[in-house]
Write an enzyme that holds these catalytic residues in place. Structure first.
Site, PDB file in Angstrom:
ATOM      1  N   GLU A 187       0.901  -1.245   0.038  1.00 51.22           N
ATOM      2  CA  GLU A 187      -0.022  -0.070   0.181  1.00 51.22           C
ATOM      3  C   GLU A 187       0.876   1.233  -0.035  1.00 51.22           C
ATOM      4  OE1 GLU A 187      -2.666  -1.228  -0.665  1.00 51.22           O
ATOM      5  OE2 GLU A 187      -3.196  -2.874   0.723  1.00 51.22           O
ATOM      6  N   ASP A 326      -1.533  -1.491 -10.364  1.00 51.36           N
ATOM      7  CA  ASP A 326      -1.763  -2.916  -9.926  1.00 51.36           C
ATOM      8  C   ASP A 326      -1.795  -3.700 -11.444  1.00 51.36           C
ATOM      9  OD1 ASP A 326      -1.964  -2.532  -7.084  1.00 51.36           O
ATOM     10  OD2 ASP A 326      -4.100  -2.162  -7.314  1.00 51.36           O
TER      11      ASP A 326
END
Length: 496
Positions: A187, A326
Site C-alpha cells: 500500500e 496494480d
C-alpha cells in the site's frame, strides 16, 4: 535507446491475498483465476515477446510472495486448469445463445480461452516461478519483492515487521534464486524510520506515493541518513490511466467490468455511460474499443513527453517519470489493458523517451539528495486512514492484540531445538490475519463481510494452535496438519 526527452519507469504491482481453499464465488478462488487468466497470462506473454526481440530493463515488476505461492501451488494449478476449461465451455454456451455482434464476441471469447489453455499447458505447467525466473535472469524486468503476506507495515511491531519482510524476501530467493534489491512496500505504507528495517534486510529501494515527496518525483531520493532510496509515483501521469474519479478504463467504448450475463458467466457489455443501468448497456464492440485505445495510447505518450519537458525546464536536466499500477488493472479490471500496455511500451521510445526499470533509472543518474518522508500511503488521503480509520478500528485493535500474543508465543520457553510444525503454522495464520487486504476491503465496502471473516478466522486459528501447543501437543499437531491443507504458502517459514 533514446533518452532525449527523459526517462520513464513503469512499475507493476502484482498482488492478491491468499484465496486458495477460502471460498469460490463471488469472492475467493474465482478472483484469483480471473486475474490469472486475464492479467497474469497476457502480461507475461507480452514480456516474453519483448524478450524475444532483445528488449531489456523493460519495466519493474513487483510480485508479492503470497501471490507467487498461489501461482506455484499444485492445488491452484489444477483448479486453474479446470477453470480454463469451464471458460471455454461458457464461451461455447454463449455462442449458442448470443446473436448478432455478441455472437462474434462469443467466438472471440472461445479463441481466447483456447489460447490461454495452450499457454498454461505449455509454459506454465510447472508454475509461475520458472516463467518469471527466465524474465529476471534475462534482465527483461527488475523484480520487486515484499513482506510475506502484504501487511500494512506501519501498524506492525518492529519485530513482526522485520520477520514478515525477511520471510518474504527469503521466499522469493528460494523460488527464483534471486533476492530482490527493491520492494513494493504494501500500500506504499511508510512510517518514519522504516528505512532502517529495509537497510537491515538488504532492501535498497522502495516505492512511495507522489505526495510523500510533495510531488517532487523527478528523481529518486535517499531517505533520511540511510542509503536506502525511494521512488515517488508521478500522479500527474499515473492518473491519466487510473484515478479515483476518472481514467481511460472508464471510457464508454471499453468492456464493462461489472456487467455480467449470469446465464453464461461472461461480460457482454461496454461501459456505455457511468450512470447507465446494466440492462441498458450497449453490446461490447471490439472495433470501437480498439479505435479508442489508439487514441489513449497517443494521449499517454503525449502526457509523458509533456511532463518530462516540464521537468527539464524546471530542473535544468532530464527528468524521471514513474507510473505505477496494480498488474490486475491490465486485463482483469480493464479488458483492453494489456493491448494498451504493449502499445505504450513500443511508442514511448519512438517518442524519444528512455524506458527502463528503477534500477536503470539510478544507473542513468536520476538520484537526488536526501529527504525526510512523512507517514504516508497511496490510499485515500495519502495517509493511513484506509487501514487505521474509524471503520476498521476494531480490526486494528484485534491485530495489535494478535501481535502481542504472537510475540509472547515466540518468547515462550521451548524445549525443542528442531522446527515445530505447530508454531510454524500458528505464525503463518497470524501473518495471514495481518494482510492489509482485509482492512482495505472493509473501508472500501468491497466484500467487507468476507474480509472480516478471513481476518477473524486466521486469528482464531492462531489462538487455537497456541493454546493447544501448551495443553495438548498431540492434538495441536493434528490441528496444524489440517490447517496446512488450507493455508500453507511458505514451506520454509520457521517460527524460531
Amino acid at each position: 535507446m533514446s533518452d532525449e526527452e527523459g526517462t520513464f519507469c513503469l512499475v507493476l504491482h502484482s498482488h492478491l491475498p491468499w484465496l486458495a481453499h477460502h471460498g469460490t464465488w463471488p469472492v475467493g478462488e474465482e478472483w484469483l483465476y480471473q486475474a490469472w487468466a486475464h492479467s497474469y497470462l497476457p502480461v507475461v506473454d507480452l514480456l516474453r515477446r519483448f524478450a524475444d526481440e532483445g528488449r531489456r530493463d523493460l519495466l519493474t515488476l513487483g510480485v508479492t510472495p503470497v501471490l507467487a505461492a498461489q501461482l506455484d501451488d499444485p492445488y491452484c494449478l489444477r483448479a486453474f486448469h479446470e477453470w480454463l476449461g469451464h471458460w471455454r465451455l461458457r464461451a461455447e454456451h454463449a455462442g449458442s445463445l448470443w446473436r448478432g455482434r455478441l455472437a462474434d464476441l462469443a467466438a472471440v471469447e472461445y479463441r481466447a480461452a483456447l489460447a490461454a489453455t495452450e499457454e498454461f499447458e505449455t509454459r506454465w505447467r510447472h508454475g509461475f516461478s520458472p516463467v518469471l525466473r527466465s524474465l529476471v535472469d534475462d534482465d527483461v524486468v527488475e523484480l520487486l519483492g515484499g513482506p510475506a503476506t502484504h501487511p500494512f507495515q506501519p501498524l506492525l511491531d518492529e519485530r513482526v515487521r522485520s520477520f514478515a519482510l525477511r520471510t518474504g524476501l527469503a521466499d522469493t530467493a528460494l523460488r527464483l534464486d534471486h533476492r530482490p534489491a527493491g520492494i513494493w512496500a504494501p500500500e506504499c505504507g511508510y512510517a518514519p524510520g522504516m528505512e532502517a528495517t529495509y537497510a537491515a534486510e538488504g532492501v535498497r529501494r522502495f516505492l512511495v506515493d507522489g505526495p510523500s515527496l510533495r510531488g517532487d518525483t523527478a528523481a529518486a531520493r535517499t531517505v533520511g541518513s540511510s542509503e536506502v532510496v525511494c521512488f515517488g509515483r508521478d500522479l500527474e501521469v499515473t492518473y491519466r490511466v487510473w484515478s479515483p474519479k476518472a481514467g481511460y478504463p472508464g471510457h464508454a467504448h471499453y468492456r464493462d467490468f461489472h456487467t455480467w450475463d449470469h446465464e453464461v458467466g461472461l461480460k457482454p457489455a461496454r461501459v456505455t455511460g457511468k450512470h447507465v443501468e446494466p440492462a441498458d448497456k450497449a453490446p461490447y464492440d471490439p472495433a470501437a474499443a480498439s479505435a479508442t485505445l489508439r487514441g489513449h495510447v497517443d494521449d499517454f505518450v503525449d502526457t509523458v513527453v509533456t511532463r518530462l519537458r516540464t521537468l527539464r525546464r524546471e530542473h535544468g536536466r532530464r527528468g524521471l517519470v514513474v507510473a505505477a499500477y496494480d498488474t490486475e488493472l491490465f486485463g482483469h479490471w480493464w479488458h483492453e489493458g494489456p493491448a494498451w500496455l504493449e502499445a505504450v511500451l513500443r511508442a514511448l521510445p519512438e517518442a524519444g523517451v528512455r524506458v527502463t526499470t528503477l534500477r536503470g533509472a539510478l544507473a542513468a543518474g536520476h538520484l537526488g539528495g536526501p529527504v525526510e518522508l512523512p507517514a504516508s500511503s497511496w490510499g485515500s488521503g495519502k495517509d493511513w486512514r484506509v487501514w487505521d480509520g474509524e471503520q476498521v478500528a476494531d480490526m486494528v485493535e484485534a491485530n495489535t492484540g494478535l501481535q502481542r500474543r504472537l510475540l509472547a508465543l515466540a518468547d515462550a520457553p521451548h524445549v525443542r531445538t528442531s522446527r515445530d510444525p505447530v508454531r510454524d503454522q500458528a505464525v503463518t495464520e497470524a501473518l495471514l490475519a495481518l494482510s492489509s487486504d482485509w482492512a482495505f476491503m472493509v473501508t472500501k465496502d468491497s466484500a467487507a463481510d468476507y474480509a472480516r471473516r478471513r481476518a477473524r478466522q486466521h486469528t482464531e486459528r492462531f489462538d487455537r494452535l497456541a493454546a493447544l501447543s501448551a495443553t495438548d501437543p498431540a492434538r495441536a499437531l493434528a490441528e496444524a496438519a489440517n490447517l496446512r491443507e488450507l493455508s500453507h504458502p511458505f514451506g520454509h517459514l520457521d517460527a524460531r
